[in-house]
Design a protein around this motif. Structure first.
Motif, PDB file in Angstrom:
ATOM      1  N   GLY A  70       0.767  -1.234   0.000  1.00  0.00           N
ATOM      2  CA  GLY A  70       0.000   0.000   0.000  1.00  0.00           C
ATOM      3  C   GLY A  70       0.797   1.282   0.000  1.00  0.00           C
ATOM      4  N   PHE A  71       2.126   1.224   0.225  1.00  0.00           N
ATOM      5  CA  PHE A  71       2.878   2.480   0.308  1.00  0.00           C
ATOM      6  C   PHE A  71       2.835   3.242  -1.007  1.00  0.00           C
ATOM      7  CE2 PHE A  71       6.604   5.102  -0.257  1.00  0.00           C
ATOM      8  CZ  PHE A  71       6.532   5.915   0.861  1.00  0.00           C
ATOM      9  N   ARG A  72       3.117   2.541  -2.100  1.00  0.00           N
ATOM     10  CA  ARG A  72       3.118   3.239  -3.401  1.00  0.00           C
ATOM     11  C   ARG A  72       1.729   3.796  -3.720  1.00  0.00           C
ATOM     12  NH1 ARG A  72       5.398  -0.510  -7.882  1.00  0.00           N
ATOM     13  NH2 ARG A  72       4.873  -2.168  -6.418  1.00  0.00           N
ATOM     14  N   ARG A  73       0.711   3.020  -3.429  1.00  0.00           N
ATOM     15  CA  ARG A  73      -0.643   3.522  -3.677  1.00  0.00           C
ATOM     16  C   ARG A  73      -0.886   4.808  -2.911  1.00  0.00           C
ATOM     17  NH1 ARG A  73      -4.363   4.574  -0.743  1.00  0.00           N
ATOM     18  NH2 ARG A  73      -3.396   3.536   1.041  1.00  0.00           N
ATOM     19  N   ALA A  74      -0.500   4.823  -1.638  1.00  0.00           N
ATOM     20  CA  ALA A  74      -0.731   6.005  -0.819  1.00  0.00           C
ATOM     21  C   ALA A  74       0.101   7.187  -1.290  1.00  0.00           C
ATOM     22  CB  ALA A  74      -0.409   5.687   0.641  1.00  0.00           C
ATOM     23  N   LEU A  75       1.359   6.935  -1.679  1.00  0.00           N
ATOM     24  CA  LEU A  75       2.217   8.025  -2.159  1.00  0.00           C
ATOM     25  C   LEU A  75       1.649   8.658  -3.414  1.00  0.00           C
ATOM     26  CD1 LEU A  75       4.816   9.703  -2.180  1.00  0.00           C
ATOM     27  CD2 LEU A  75       5.936   7.792  -3.378  1.00  0.00           C
ATOM     28  N   TYR A  76       1.261   7.829  -4.376  1.00  0.00           N
ATOM     29  CA  TYR A  76       0.778   8.389  -5.632  1.00  0.00           C
ATOM     30  C   TYR A  76      -0.619   8.985  -5.492  1.00  0.00           C
ATOM     31  CZ  TYR A  76       4.930   6.045  -7.257  1.00  0.00           C
ATOM     32  OH  TYR A  76       6.230   5.640  -7.392  1.00  0.00           O
ATOM     33  N   ALA A  77      -1.388   8.516  -4.520  1.00  0.00           N
ATOM     34  CA  ALA A  77      -2.681   9.154  -4.245  1.00  0.00           C
ATOM     35  C   ALA A  77      -2.473  10.556  -3.687  1.00  0.00           C
ATOM     36  CB  ALA A  77      -3.492   8.298  -3.269  1.00  0.00           C
ATOM     37  N   ALA A  78      -1.479  10.720  -2.813  1.00  0.00           N
ATOM     38  CA  ALA A  78      -1.179  12.049  -2.273  1.00  0.00           C
ATOM     39  C   ALA A  78      -0.674  12.974  -3.365  1.00  0.00           C
ATOM     40  CB  ALA A  78      -0.154  11.936  -1.146  1.00  0.00           C
ATOM     41  N   ILE A  79       0.221  12.464  -4.206  1.00  0.00           N
ATOM     42  CA  ILE A  79       0.740  13.259  -5.321  1.00  0.00           C
ATOM     43  C   ILE A  79      -0.392  13.655  -6.255  1.00  0.00           C
ATOM     44  CG2 ILE A  79       2.114  13.080  -7.436  1.00  0.00           C
ATOM     45  CD1 ILE A  79       4.181  11.502  -5.781  1.00  0.00           C
ATOM     46  N   ASP A  80      -1.275  12.701  -6.550  1.00  0.00           N
ATOM     47  CA  ASP A  80      -2.401  12.977  -7.450  1.00  0.00           C
ATOM     48  C   ASP A  80      -3.341  14.028  -6.862  1.00  0.00           C
ATOM     49  OD1 ASP A  80      -3.837  12.020  -9.977  1.00  0.00           O
ATOM     50  OD2 ASP A  80      -5.418  11.811  -8.480  1.00  0.00           O
ATOM     51  N   ALA A  81      -3.577  13.966  -5.547  1.00  0.00           N
ATOM     52  CA  ALA A  81      -4.445  14.957  -4.911  1.00  0.00           C
ATOM     53  C   ALA A  81      -3.863  16.357  -5.046  1.00  0.00           C
ATOM     54  CB  ALA A  81      -4.645  14.608  -3.434  1.00  0.00           C
ATOM     55  N   ILE A  82      -2.534  16.470  -4.935  1.00  0.00           N
ATOM     56  CA  ILE A  82      -1.875  17.772  -5.046  1.00  0.00           C
ATOM     57  C   ILE A  82      -1.902  18.268  -6.487  1.00  0.00           C
ATOM     58  CG2 ILE A  82       0.355  18.949  -4.870  1.00  0.00           C
ATOM     59  CD1 ILE A  82       0.962  17.036  -2.485  1.00  0.00           C
ATOM     60  N   THR A  83      -1.511  17.406  -7.424  1.00  0.00           N
ATOM     61  CA  THR A  83      -1.394  17.863  -8.811  1.00  0.00           C
ATOM     62  C   THR A  83      -2.751  18.144  -9.443  1.00  0.00           C
ATOM     63  OG1 THR A  83      -1.306  15.565  -9.604  1.00  0.00           O
ATOM     64  CG2 THR A  83       0.798  16.678  -9.188  1.00  0.00           C
ATOM     65  N   HIS A  84      -3.804  17.443  -8.993  1.00  0.00           N
ATOM     66  CA  HIS A  84      -5.124  17.641  -9.582  1.00  0.00           C
ATOM     67  C   HIS A  84      -6.012  18.587  -8.771  1.00  0.00           C
ATOM     68  CE1 HIS A  84      -3.889  14.150 -11.953  1.00  0.00           C
ATOM     69  NE2 HIS A  84      -4.831  14.477 -12.804  1.00  0.00           N
ATOM     70  N   ALA A  85      -5.512  19.095  -7.665  1.00  0.00           N
ATOM     71  CA  ALA A  85      -6.289  20.101  -6.932  1.00  0.00           C
ATOM     72  C   ALA A  85      -6.493  21.315  -7.833  1.00  0.00           C
ATOM     73  CB  ALA A  85      -5.546  20.511  -5.664  1.00  0.00           C
ATOM     74  N   PRO A  86      -7.706  21.885  -7.857  1.00  0.00           N
ATOM     75  CA  PRO A  86      -7.985  22.999  -8.774  1.00  0.00           C
ATOM     76  C   PRO A  86      -7.456  24.344  -8.275  1.00  0.00           C
ATOM     77  CG  PRO A  86      -9.948  22.484  -7.505  1.00  0.00           C
ATOM     78  CD  PRO A  86      -8.917  21.444  -7.124  1.00  0.00           C
ATOM     79  N   ILE A  87      -6.620  24.316  -7.252  1.00  0.00           N
ATOM     80  CA  ILE A  87      -6.036  25.531  -6.690  1.00  0.00           C
ATOM     81  C   ILE A  87      -4.528  25.332  -6.559  1.00  0.00           C
ATOM     82  CG2 ILE A  87      -8.116  26.239  -5.444  1.00  0.00           C
ATOM     83  CD1 ILE A  87      -6.982  24.973  -2.926  1.00  0.00           C
ATOM     84  N   PRO A  88      -3.756  26.429  -6.526  1.00  0.00           N
ATOM     85  CA  PRO A  88      -2.305  26.290  -6.392  1.00  0.00           C
ATOM     86  C   PRO A  88      -1.915  25.686  -5.048  1.00  0.00           C
ATOM     87  CG  PRO A  88      -2.893  28.475  -7.222  1.00  0.00           C
ATOM     88  CD  PRO A  88      -4.162  27.829  -6.764  1.00  0.00           C
ATOM     89  N   VAL A  89      -0.899  24.828  -5.080  1.00  0.00           N
ATOM     90  CA  VAL A  89      -0.350  24.219  -3.871  1.00  0.00           C
ATOM     91  C   VAL A  89       1.121  24.617  -3.782  1.00  0.00           C
ATOM     92  CG1 VAL A  89       0.041  22.093  -2.584  1.00  0.00           C
ATOM     93  CG2 VAL A  89      -1.953  22.286  -4.087  1.00  0.00           C
ATOM     94  N   ILE A  90       1.494  25.218  -2.655  1.00  0.00           N
ATOM     95  CA  ILE A  90       2.850  25.711  -2.450  1.00  0.00           C
ATOM     96  C   ILE A  90       3.532  24.858  -1.399  1.00  0.00           C
ATOM     97  CG2 ILE A  90       4.244  27.694  -1.724  1.00  0.00           C
ATOM     98  CD1 ILE A  90       0.752  28.486  -2.652  1.00  0.00           C
TER      99      ILE A  90
END
Length: 243
Positions: A70-90
């Motif tokens: 599950g580690f890779r799944r969780a890592l890429y889910a977090a990355i996906d949440a950041i990159t696909h958020a409709p607002i800027p993430v700093i």
């Protein structure tokens, strides 16, 4: 524990609060990051700031957990949440961002690096591999020479070097990052959403083929990866054989 605060002109601040482990990432904390980003968007925040507690942004994967399911799944889910958020993430990179910590930082749209920040992706030292998206993102931000230095040479870049190469957008403190987030939160939301989506779609196409996926999985399922786990438990350098 992940803490989330809403402040100023409705920007959210997410803090990875695991300072006793230098904010090393495990499945639970990665899941919390993904949920916190999504909750920030749902709350009406116009920007998100991600930082770490204590003196580190994130020391990378918690090696007690990276070997589990599950580690890779969780890592890429977090990355996906950041990159696909409709607002800027700093990312306020307040200290070392190693391995998965660098991956988390480059997933963000902008990076403000403290003078004490360092970036490294030393996968070749432990038999691991990062996914094609991470390599493509590194190349887009900092160029092929830096990507090769990080992945093949296992180099460590300090804040000034990262800034000169394009990996960090600004040098500054967490407070400087908050000022930036506050300013961005006053910009036109629809314009920001369009620009973020357009940049992602036009500069980061999923162009790799099945061969990369196969080689990526070979690394994670290799005897060398298992050897790195044994070597860590025995407090010695791993002996890699290429299998």
């Amino acid at each position: 524990m992940i803490t989330v605060e809403i402040g100023g002109a409705e920007f959210a601040e997410i803090t990875i609060d695991r300072h006793h482990k230098r904010n090393a990432l495990d499945v639970a904390h990665l899941d919390e990051i993904a949920s916190a980003v999504e909750a920030s968007v749902a709350s009406g925040a116009r920007a998100v700031l991600i930082t770490g507690s204590g003196s580190a942004f994130s020391a990378g994967a918690d090696l007690d957990g990276v070997y589990g399911d599950g580690f890779r799944r969780a890592l890429y889910a977090a990355i996906d949440a950041i990159t696909h958020a409709p607002i800027p993430v700093i990312a306020a990179v307040n200290g070392p961002a190693i391995g998965a910590g660098t991956q988390l930082a480059i997933a963000c749209d902008l990076r403000v690096a403290a003078p004490t920040a360092v970036f490294a992706v030393p996968t070749a030292r432990n038999g691991l591999a990062v996914d094609p998206w991470t390599i493509q993102r590194l190349n887009g931000l900092a160029g092929g020479a830096t990507t090769r230095a990080l992945l093949l040479g296992c180099d460590t870049l300090d804040a000034l070097d990262a800034h000169s190469r394009g990996l960090a957008d600004r040098i500054g403190s967490v407070e400087d990052a908050r000022v930036l987030a506050l300013e961005i939160a006053t910009f036109a939301p629809l314009s920001l959403q369009y620009s973020k989506t357009a940049i992602r779609m036009l500069t980061e196409p999923a162009s790799w083929d099945g061969q990369l996926d196969e080689q990526f999985e070979r690394c994670w399922n290799s005897a060398d990866f298992a050897e790195s786990q044994i070597a860590r438990a025995e407090n010695r350098a791993p002996r890699f054989v290429g299998k």
